[in-house]
Design an enzyme around this catalytic site. Sequence first.
Site, PDB file in Angstrom:
ATOM      1  CG  ASP A 131      -2.050   1.021   1.028  1.00  0.00           C
ATOM      2  OD1 ASP A 131      -2.529   1.163  -0.111  1.00  0.00           O
ATOM      3  OD2 ASP A 131      -2.455   1.667   2.005  1.00  0.00           O
ATOM      4  CB  SER A 132       2.688   2.867  -2.157  1.00  0.00           C
ATOM      5  OG  SER A 132       2.084   2.471  -3.373  1.00  0.00           O
ATOM      6  N   GLY A 164       0.539   7.404 -11.322  1.00  0.00           N
ATOM      7  CA  GLY A 164       0.139   8.075 -10.095  1.00  0.00           C
ATOM      8  C   GLY A 164       0.688   9.494 -10.006  1.00  0.00           C
ATOM      9  CE1 TYR A 165      -1.712  12.765  -6.191  1.00  0.00           C
ATOM     10  CE2 TYR A 165      -1.597  10.432  -5.613  1.00  0.00           C
ATOM     11  CZ  TYR A 165      -2.307  11.618  -5.660  1.00  0.00           C
ATOM     12  OH  TYR A 165      -3.603  11.682  -5.205  1.00  0.00           O
ATOM     13  CG  ASP A 166       5.823   7.982 -10.443  1.00  0.00           C
ATOM     14  OD1 ASP A 166       6.066   8.045  -9.219  1.00  0.00           O
ATOM     15  OD2 ASP A 166       5.802   6.911 -11.068  1.00  0.00           O
TER      16      ASP A 166
END
Length: 209
Positions: A81-82, A165-167
């Site tokens: 979970d990240s 994602g938020y990369d």
Amino acid sequence: MTRIPAGARLVLATRNQGKLRELRELLRGRIDGLDVDTQVIDAAAAGVPDVPETGVTFEENSLLKARAVADATGLAAIADDSGLAVDVLGGAPGIFSARWSGRHGDDEANLELLLAQLADIPAEHRGAAFVCAASLALPGGTAVVERAELRGTLLTEPRGDGGFGYDPVLQPLGMDRSTAELAPEEKNAISHRGQAFRALVPAIVDALA
């Protein structure tokens, strides 16, 4: 070095192909005899339905998913979970990172909302970290959890086409590029997920041997 039997299987408790791709690259060549392309599979290939993330921490959600998949398949299972923890938001989005905009997995909407919320925040207060809790669970209950972080600064607009994602909005400390502008091997070398899964490798070897 312990050699992994050809019939061994490791299930990653996700349907996220970006995470599966990253995990395979992280494990490639690290475990003797493990063919990551055939022996490391995702939850869909294992026939396991999605596991609701009902925990309130990264560690709880990670363990919940790994244990559910291990029990359902009778195989060693790993899960993570990240998410993104933003300093000025008190650690949010945190465990809600994938559904920050209200729609699970809508990366574009999540990014737009986060950047709008931080629009007036100056660079010196845009500290954040990617956080990952990675778990290995075996049928019967044995489990190991590792946690890692990648600190950085949030950009004011997305940069780069890699990752997910938020990369595109996190610039790791000491770098002049976003996580999405890094080559896969560069990202894996420093990422929160890379650190956490590498810490699990000894336990994975023991589980599959």
